[in-house]
Scaffold this motif. Structure first.
Motif, mmCIF file in Angstrom:
data_model
loop_
_atom_site.group_PDB
_atom_site.id
_atom_site.type_symbol
_atom_site.label_atom_id
_atom_site.label_comp_id
_atom_site.label_asym_id
_atom_site.label_seq_id
_atom_site.Cartn_x
_atom_site.Cartn_y
_atom_site.Cartn_z
ATOM 1 N N VAL A 1 0.866 -1.039 0.171
ATOM 2 C CA VAL A 1 0.173 -0.037 0.143
ATOM 3 C C VAL A 1 0.859 1.254 -0.110
ATOM 4 C CG1 VAL A 1 -1.770 1.304 1.449
ATOM 5 C CG2 VAL A 1 -1.817 -1.169 0.999
ATOM 6 N N SER B 1 -5.015 -2.993 -2.813
ATOM 7 C CA SER B 1 -5.143 -1.809 -3.410
ATOM 8 C C SER B 1 -6.027 -2.186 -4.641
ATOM 9 C CB SER B 1 -3.899 -1.137 -3.886
ATOM 10 O OG SER B 1 -3.074 -1.008 -2.598
ATOM 11 N N LEU C 1 -9.370 -1.150 -2.498
ATOM 12 C CA LEU C 1 -9.582 0.546 -2.726
ATOM 13 C C LEU C 1 -10.089 0.900 -3.986
ATOM 14 C CD1 LEU C 1 -5.727 1.374 -1.573
ATOM 15 C CD2 LEU C 1 -7.808 1.380 -0.473
ATOM 16 N N LEU D 1 -7.815 6.992 -4.946
ATOM 17 C CA LEU D 1 -8.114 5.511 -4.806
ATOM 18 C C LEU D 1 -7.950 4.571 -6.226
ATOM 19 C CD1 LEU D 1 -11.055 5.673 -2.362
ATOM 20 C CD2 LEU D 1 -8.494 4.773 -1.631
#
Length: 345
Positions: free
Chosen positions: A29, A79, A83, A298
């Motif tokens: 991340v 991610s 995300l 994001l």
């Protein structure tokens, strides 16, 4: 009633478990966050280039030029999935349903036709080419709805193979970028006015940022309508994901209940809730601005994480058939959009 000693020994347990669960995510991340900052910084210097596309390129370059430690993989996977879904949900805050209604029912019908016929035609041709159901679906939705975000959203519902997702995302980048100069040139050659050309750009180009770039190249009168038509296509993400979720449940009907996907994914419900909230006009501008920045960050982090899985050897291995489907899908969606725009106008 527990003793003070009992209370003091049990309270820290939850933070410890949280730390234990999140610790493996931190390296990946953190790298995604650095790449996101870099991509968004470049995006500010080059406003016509989407940070999402910059991030995919950064991830692909990193994957093919340096050895990425395996310690990064948990955070990068987080991610590219978790995300990403939050970013897609926040994308709903960009949508004013009144702006879409303002296009008129004729153009709204054209948008529905672009998405439905685009997906149907791409799926059919992909079957003729011998591609898997998931590969066809990833390309069909990415090219017919909203590019890499739609491709990744489909993966969140059907759990496709990683190389299929990466191939579809790479094709979105390649063909969507090619359309930025091609659509304005063809619009002028066909004698379309700025309004018509903007509608065509919004109805045919894959990524929101690519549409903005093409709309700006056409002219100021095209930019606003191109963006609204494109966002109307983004709205179609919700019903399409619901239909795919239903199909996936049927495909996994024999599976255990716990392994069956939800009928409507939670991030799609959140996307619709955000769109409804924005359409009330009650969300403060400061919140919308912050949400847009967060959504971009994001999705950029997710695209970088996806990009790190794009290996040249993998793309070569999939062969020319996905490339052929992407080319045919691009032409097919553009043809539907152009026909619809000409009929409506």
């Amino acid at each position: 009633m527990g003793s003070p000693v009992d209370q003091h020994t049990t309270v820290p347990a939850l933070p410890a478990r949280v730390r234990e669960a999140t610790a493996p995510l931190v390296p990946g991340v953190a790298v995604a966050a650095v790449a996101t900052a870099l991509a968004m910084g470049v995006g500010r210097l080059l406003p016509t280039v989407s940070p999402l596309l910059i991030a995919i390129v950064l991830g692909a370059v990193a994957a093919n030029t340096v050895h990425l430690p395996t310690t990064l993989r948990p955070g990068l996977t987080f991610s590219s999935k978790k995300l990403l879904r939050v970013g897609i949900a926040l994308l709903g805050l960009q949508l004013m349903l009144s702006d879409i209604v303002g296009l008129g029912w004729g153009m709204i019908g054209v948008v529905v036709a672009i998405v439905v016929l685009g997906i149907t035609g791409t799926m059919t041709v992909g079957r003729w080419l011998g591609l898997s159901w998931t590969q066809r679906l990833l390309i069909a939705c990415g090219f017919s709805i909203c590019g890499a975000a739609a491709t990744a959203a489909v993966d969140g519902v059907v759990d496709a193979e990683e190389e299929e997702v990466l191939t579809a995302v790479a094709l979105v980048v390649i063909f969507g970028t090619l359309m930025i100069p091609v659509v304005p040139l063809l619009a002028r050659a066909l004698g379309l006015d700025e309004h018509e050309a903007g509608m065509w750009a919004g109805g045919s180009i894959h990524e929101v940022a690519q549409v903005i770039a093409a709309g700006g190249a056409i002219g100021g009168g095209a930019l606003a309508v191109a963006a609204v038509v494109k966002l109307a296509r983004v709205v179609m993400l919700a019903p399409v994901m619901a239909v795919i979720g239903l199909q996936q449940r049927r495909r996994t009907d024999g599976a255990a209940e716990g392994t069956r996907p939800p009928l409507v994914p939670l991030f799609v419900v959140a996307f619709l809730a955000c769109a409804a909230a924005r359409s009330t006009g009650l969300v403060p501008d400061a919140v919308l601005t912050a949400a847009k920045t967060a959504q971009t960050a994001l999705l950029t982090a997710a695209m970088f994480a996806l990009g790190t899985g794009v290996h040249v050897a993998t793309i070569r291995k999939v062969g020319p058939r996905p490339l052929a489907l992407a080319a045919l899908s691009t032409v097919w969606v553009a043809a539907i959009a152009l026909t619809g725009v000409l009929l409506v106008n």
